[in-house]
Design an enzyme around this catalytic site. Structure first.
Site, PDB file in Angstrom:
ATOM      1  N   LYS A 108      -8.530 -10.079  -0.825  1.00  0.00           N
ATOM      2  CA  LYS A 108      -7.136 -10.110  -0.216  1.00  0.00           C
ATOM      3  C   LYS A 108      -6.538  -8.782  -1.293  1.00  0.00           C
ATOM      4  O   LYS A 108      -6.668  -9.127  -2.577  1.00  0.00           O
ATOM      5  CB  LYS A 108      -6.238 -11.318  -0.291  1.00  0.00           C
ATOM      6  CG  LYS A 108      -4.913 -11.266   0.163  1.00  0.00           C
ATOM      7  CD  LYS A 108      -5.080 -11.169   1.847  1.00  0.00           C
ATOM      8  CE  LYS A 108      -3.550 -10.616   2.263  1.00  0.00           C
ATOM      9  NZ  LYS A 108      -3.662  -9.305   2.553  1.00  0.00           N
ATOM     10  N   GLN A 120      -5.587  -8.674  -9.205  1.00  0.00           N
ATOM     11  CA  GLN A 120      -5.216  -9.081  -7.771  1.00  0.00           C
ATOM     12  C   GLN A 120      -6.064 -10.560  -8.035  1.00  0.00           C
ATOM     13  O   GLN A 120      -5.384 -11.547  -7.317  1.00  0.00           O
ATOM     14  CB  GLN A 120      -5.685  -8.366  -6.813  1.00  0.00           C
ATOM     15  CG  GLN A 120      -5.146  -8.812  -5.342  1.00  0.00           C
ATOM     16  CD  GLN A 120      -3.534  -8.302  -5.166  1.00  0.00           C
ATOM     17  OE1 GLN A 120      -3.280  -7.171  -5.325  1.00  0.00           O
ATOM     18  NE2 GLN A 120      -2.814  -9.195  -4.825  1.00  0.00           N
ATOM     19  N   LYS A 127      -3.698 -13.134  -9.950  1.00  0.00           N
ATOM     20  CA  LYS A 127      -2.692 -13.112  -9.265  1.00  0.00           C
ATOM     21  C   LYS A 127      -2.882 -14.003  -7.914  1.00  0.00           C
ATOM     22  O   LYS A 127      -2.190 -15.043  -7.741  1.00  0.00           O
ATOM     23  CB  LYS A 127      -2.052 -11.868  -8.830  1.00  0.00           C
ATOM     24  CG  LYS A 127      -0.953 -11.871  -7.963  1.00  0.00           C
ATOM     25  CD  LYS A 127      -0.438 -10.623  -7.553  1.00  0.00           C
ATOM     26  CE  LYS A 127      -0.594  -9.257  -8.163  1.00  0.00           C
ATOM     27  NZ  LYS A 127       0.015  -8.311  -7.785  1.00  0.00           N
ATOM     28  N   LYS A 140      -8.744  -4.691  -3.617  1.00  0.00           N
ATOM     29  CA  LYS A 140      -7.584  -3.490  -3.585  1.00  0.00           C
ATOM     30  C   LYS A 140      -8.386  -2.402  -2.943  1.00  0.00           C
ATOM     31  O   LYS A 140      -9.664  -2.240  -3.201  1.00  0.00           O
ATOM     32  CB  LYS A 140      -7.053  -3.281  -4.912  1.00  0.00           C
ATOM     33  CG  LYS A 140      -5.945  -2.569  -5.016  1.00  0.00           C
ATOM     34  CD  LYS A 140      -4.573  -3.628  -4.868  1.00  0.00           C
ATOM     35  CE  LYS A 140      -3.287  -2.792  -4.736  1.00  0.00           C
ATOM     36  NZ  LYS A 140      -2.215  -3.545  -4.605  1.00  0.00           N
ATOM     37  N   GLY A 186      -0.138  -3.758   2.511  1.00  0.00           N
ATOM     38  CA  GLY A 186       0.505  -2.403   1.982  1.00  0.00           C
ATOM     39  C   GLY A 186       0.381  -2.469   0.606  1.00  0.00           C
ATOM     40  O   GLY A 186       0.185  -3.370  -0.193  1.00  0.00           O
ATOM     41  N   ASP A 187       0.757  -1.293  -0.124  1.00  0.00           N
ATOM     42  CA  ASP A 187       1.148  -0.959  -1.507  1.00  0.00           C
ATOM     43  C   ASP A 187       1.875   0.318  -1.491  1.00  0.00           C
ATOM     44  O   ASP A 187       2.275   0.607  -0.473  1.00  0.00           O
ATOM     45  CB  ASP A 187      -0.144  -1.206  -2.222  1.00  0.00           C
ATOM     46  CG  ASP A 187      -0.068  -1.259  -3.900  1.00  0.00           C
ATOM     47  OD1 ASP A 187       0.398  -2.357  -4.351  1.00  0.00           O
ATOM     48  OD2 ASP A 187      -0.089  -0.163  -4.646  1.00  0.00           O
ATOM     49  N   THR A 210       7.869  -9.547  -2.029  1.00  0.00           N
ATOM     50  CA  THR A 210       7.534  -9.272  -3.416  1.00  0.00           C
ATOM     51  C   THR A 210       8.896  -9.129  -4.283  1.00  0.00           C
ATOM     52  O   THR A 210       9.067  -9.695  -5.201  1.00  0.00           O
ATOM     53  CB  THR A 210       6.749  -8.007  -3.586  1.00  0.00           C
ATOM     54  OG1 THR A 210       5.781  -8.049  -2.589  1.00  0.00           O
ATOM     55  CG2 THR A 210       6.468  -7.660  -4.990  1.00  0.00           C
ATOM     56  N   SER A 263       1.570 -13.071   2.375  1.00  0.00           N
ATOM     57  CA  SER A 263       0.552 -12.462   3.152  1.00  0.00           C
ATOM     58  C   SER A 263      -0.342 -13.537   3.488  1.00  0.00           C
ATOM     59  O   SER A 263      -0.848 -13.847   4.584  1.00  0.00           O
ATOM     60  CB  SER A 263      -0.332 -11.478   2.513  1.00  0.00           C
ATOM     61  OG  SER A 263       0.222 -10.224   2.317  1.00  0.00           O
TER      62      SER A 263
HETATM   63  P1  NDP Z   1       6.713   2.161  -2.141  1.00  0.00           P
HETATM   64  O1  NDP Z   1       5.625   3.069  -1.767  1.00  0.00           O
HETATM   65  O2  NDP Z   1       7.357   1.427  -1.088  1.00  0.00           O
HETATM   66  O3  NDP Z   1       7.411   2.538  -3.316  1.00  0.00           O
HETATM   67  C1  NDP Z   1       7.069   3.016  -4.576  1.00  0.00           C
HETATM   68  C2  NDP Z   1       7.993   3.496  -5.459  1.00  0.00           C
HETATM   69  O4  NDP Z   1       7.674   3.957  -6.680  1.00  0.00           O
HETATM   70  C3  NDP Z   1       8.824   4.806  -4.887  1.00  0.00           C
HETATM   71  O5  NDP Z   1      10.297   4.736  -5.300  1.00  0.00           O
HETATM   72  C4  NDP Z   1       8.029   5.983  -5.513  1.00  0.00           C
HETATM   73  O6  NDP Z   1       8.676   7.210  -5.719  1.00  0.00           O
HETATM   74  C5  NDP Z   1       7.888   5.287  -7.140  1.00  0.00           C
HETATM   75  N1  NDP Z   1       6.729   5.714  -7.653  1.00  0.00           N
HETATM   76  C6  NDP Z   1       5.342   5.575  -7.224  1.00  0.00           C
HETATM   77  N2  NDP Z   1       4.583   6.288  -8.035  1.00  0.00           N
HETATM   78  C7  NDP Z   1       5.268   6.613  -9.128  1.00  0.00           C
HETATM   79  C8  NDP Z   1       5.165   7.715 -10.047  1.00  0.00           C
HETATM   80  N3  NDP Z   1       3.842   7.843 -10.751  1.00  0.00           N
HETATM   81  N4  NDP Z   1       6.358   7.569 -11.099  1.00  0.00           N
HETATM   82  C9  NDP Z   1       7.432   7.516 -10.574  1.00  0.00           C
HETATM   83  N5  NDP Z   1       7.768   6.961  -9.532  1.00  0.00           N
HETATM   84  C10 NDP Z   1       6.910   6.557  -8.776  1.00  0.00           C
HETATM   85  O7  NDP Z   1       5.743   0.933  -3.022  1.00  0.00           O
HETATM   86  P2  NDP Z   1       5.898  -0.672  -3.317  1.00  0.00           P
HETATM   87  O8  NDP Z   1       7.382  -0.707  -3.328  1.00  0.00           O
HETATM   88  O9  NDP Z   1       5.173  -1.279  -2.210  1.00  0.00           O
HETATM   89  O10 NDP Z   1       5.160  -0.851  -4.664  1.00  0.00           O
HETATM   90  C11 NDP Z   1       5.821  -0.438  -5.739  1.00  0.00           C
HETATM   91  C12 NDP Z   1       5.067  -1.255  -6.875  1.00  0.00           C
HETATM   92  O11 NDP Z   1       4.982  -2.668  -6.558  1.00  0.00           O
HETATM   93  C13 NDP Z   1       3.669  -0.872  -7.123  1.00  0.00           C
HETATM   94  O12 NDP Z   1       3.142  -1.161  -8.529  1.00  0.00           O
HETATM   95  C14 NDP Z   1       2.947  -2.215  -6.145  1.00  0.00           C
HETATM   96  O13 NDP Z   1       1.435  -1.923  -6.728  1.00  0.00           O
HETATM   97  C15 NDP Z   1       3.410  -3.244  -6.653  1.00  0.00           C
HETATM   98  N6  NDP Z   1       3.629  -4.209  -5.699  1.00  0.00           N
HETATM   99  C16 NDP Z   1       3.725  -4.151  -4.378  1.00  0.00           C
HETATM  100  C17 NDP Z   1       3.590  -5.217  -3.490  1.00  0.00           C
HETATM  101  C18 NDP Z   1       3.871  -4.951  -2.300  1.00  0.00           C
HETATM  102  O14 NDP Z   1       4.108  -6.220  -1.583  1.00  0.00           O
HETATM  103  N7  NDP Z   1       4.514  -4.151  -1.535  1.00  0.00           N
HETATM  104  C19 NDP Z   1       3.174  -6.249  -3.917  1.00  0.00           C
HETATM  105  C20 NDP Z   1       3.062  -6.534  -5.340  1.00  0.00           C
HETATM  106  C21 NDP Z   1       3.042  -5.506  -6.054  1.00  0.00           C
HETATM  107  P3  NDP Z   1       8.248   8.123  -4.894  1.00  0.00           P
HETATM  108  O15 NDP Z   1       8.598   8.043  -3.307  1.00  0.00           O
HETATM  109  O16 NDP Z   1       8.914   9.679  -5.501  1.00  0.00           O
HETATM  110  O17 NDP Z   1       6.782   8.252  -4.960  1.00  0.00           O
END
Ligand code: NDP
Length: 467
Positions: free
Chosen positions: A104, A125, A128, A140, A179-180, A223, A399
């Protein structure tokens, strides 16, 4: 017991030596994967405390096995863009560990995606998912495809091609992606639709689905909400709360948006957001109306956070500057920090700025957002530090709740799911807190999370023989 153990080859190795050997092997066998090395090093460093008490893990070569993915799938993803040109990306799925349940973990679509980054995410993961108390193994996947700037049709064609291969490897009792970064409701919809066409079955093979086709209430929020619940639990141990706290949030995607929403629910004042183009600082606070504007900007118009500072005059914009050795967002004075964008977004300079300005709480919404040096600085400074694998586990936990509802073919109410999420976050916090105490490092939730997550998986692997 001296702490010295005998390996299957008969060599006597003190626990420290064994762990260093495993870390060195990981580096040698997986060159050019620095994020994977970083994640392994952090977990294995915590396990030094465990190996002293449990040499059986060493004689069973548990660590060598746990750092090796059960399966790595890499594949070609060809698709047509809107101009009729053929494009090719690379797809991946890392099936890391299935000792306590089906694999997962999310799918990430971002140009920075490579094998090492997905292996670090899959490794994290595993621990976690174990902490959530639900029966989920770790995995992943993703692609170096960049959904930014692509039309909906291009994203759909890519997702269909990606799933045409991935569908052979996943299933509701085998591997359940979610998603991620870059994979939200739109992408999950396209992926699910293609899986259903190819397999002719409607199952809970993905989580994060739409509400009217098997999704769970609160999954999109989980999250961010979970991370804020975790921060509240940490503050409770110091008889404090989030009420009135100034909070720095990075990112502006799924995790950041719902972090801001829950902070507002609990009376805190979020003052920053960012994306890869830079950050905004709004000293008046990001209130519900401004958050609704951000959600429309990011989820519908798919615009840039810079526009916030053009629209709301109270805010200023800090453009990303690759030449800077720190991120100005983390030098703003605040009580709490919620890094929610990406890995290694807080380096030692950022950590020093946060600590200098009196930060009380760092709760990690993103995966591994703090470098190893930054993490050490937070621990040494004695602040409340919630590492990602504990603080952001609310997403995968919900999830897990979506999978449970799919299996029973029913849907729980919003209140029911939120109550379960709060219960899980509180239980994760307790596990981390108590495990840290048991292993002689009170307050160190990094050790608490790594050890707490490890023990359940390791014992399951011992029970299952040579797996
Ligand atoms: P989204 O795609 O919804 O949002 C990602 C955000 O982070 C955007 O604002 C993006 O900006 C910014 N970002 C991504 N890469 C970079 C980078 N290299 N430098 C600067 N800004 C960056 O993703 P999520 O909100 O889902 O995920 C965010 C984090 O949370 C990740 O680390 C993910 O692994 C973690 N996470 C997410 C979960 C989930 O349920 N979605 C669960 C657990 C952890 P831009 O649009 O400009 O790329």
């Amino acid at each position: 017991m001296t702490g010295t153990t005998v390996t299957p080859r008969g060599a006597k190795v003190p626990p420290g030596g064994y762990i260093d050997d495993v870390i060195n092997q990981v580096k040698a066998k997986n060159p050019a994967e620095p994020e994977f090395h970083q994640a392994v090093q952090e977990v294995l460093d915590s396990l030094r405390l465990v190996l002293k008490r449990h040499p059986e893990y060493q004689s069973a070569r548990l660590l060598e096995r746990i750092v090796e993915p059960e399966r790595v799938i890499m594949f070609r993803v060809p698709w047509f863009d809107d101009q009729g040109n053929m494009q090719v990306n690379r797809g991946y799925r890392i099936e890391m560990n299935s000792a306590i349940g089906p694999y997962k973990g999310g799918l990430r679509f971002h140009p920075s995606v490579n094998l090492g980054i997905l292996k670090f995410l899959a490794f994290e993961q595993v621990f976690k998912n174990s902490l959530t108390t639900l029966m989920m193994g770790g995995g992943k996947g993703g692609s170096d495809f960049d959904p930014k700037g692509k039309s909906d049709n291009e994203v759909m064609r890519f997702c269909q091609s990606f799933m045409s291969e991935l569908c052979r490897h996943i299933g509701p009792d085998t591997d359940v992606p979610a998603g991620d970064i870059g994979v939200g409701g739109r992408e999950v919809g396209f992926l699910f639709g293609q899986y259903k066409r190819l397999r002719n079955e409607f199952t809970g093979v993905l989580t994060g689905k739409g509400l009217n086709w098997g999704g769970s209430l609160i999954r999109p929020e989980a999250t961010g909400y979970g991370c804020v619940y975790f921060a509240a639990e940490m503050l409770k141990t110091r008889k404090d709360s989030l009420d009135g706290k100034r909070c720095l949030v990075s990112g502006s995607g799924n995790v950041s948006q719902y972090t801001v929403q829950k902070l507002l629910d609990l009376g805190a004042k979020p003052i920053t957001l960012s994306d890869s183009g830079g950050g905004i600082f709004d000293p008046d606070g990001i209130d519900r109306e401004k958050l609704a504007w951000v959600m429309e900007l990011k989820n519908t118009r798919r615009g840039r956070i810079r526009e916030y500072a053009e629209h709301f005059k109270s805010a200023s914009f800090m453009p990303s500057d690759a030449g800077l050795d720190h991120n100005p967002l983390w030098s703003i004075k605040a009580d709490c920090a919620f890094p929610s964008a990406t890995q290694n977004e807080i380096n030692e300079k950022d950590a020093a700025n946060l600590i200098k300005n009196g930060i009380k709480v760092v709760a990690e919404g993103a995966n591994m957002p703090s470098t190893a040096d930054a993490t050490k600085m937070f621990l040494d400074a004695g602040i409340l530090y919630g590492p990602a694998k504990a603080a952001n586990a609310g997403g995968v936990a919900t999830s897990g709740l979506e999978m449970a509802q799919n299996s029973m073919r029913l849907s729980w109410t919003r209140e029911e799911v939120d109550k379960r999420l709060q219960g899980i976050m509180s239980s994760i916090h307790n596990t981390c807190f108590e495990t840290a105490e048991t292993y002689g490092t009170p307050g160190n939730l990094v050790n608490g999370a790594n050890i707490g997550g490890f023990l359940k998986v390791a014992n399951a692997m011992l029970d299952q023989g040579l797996v």
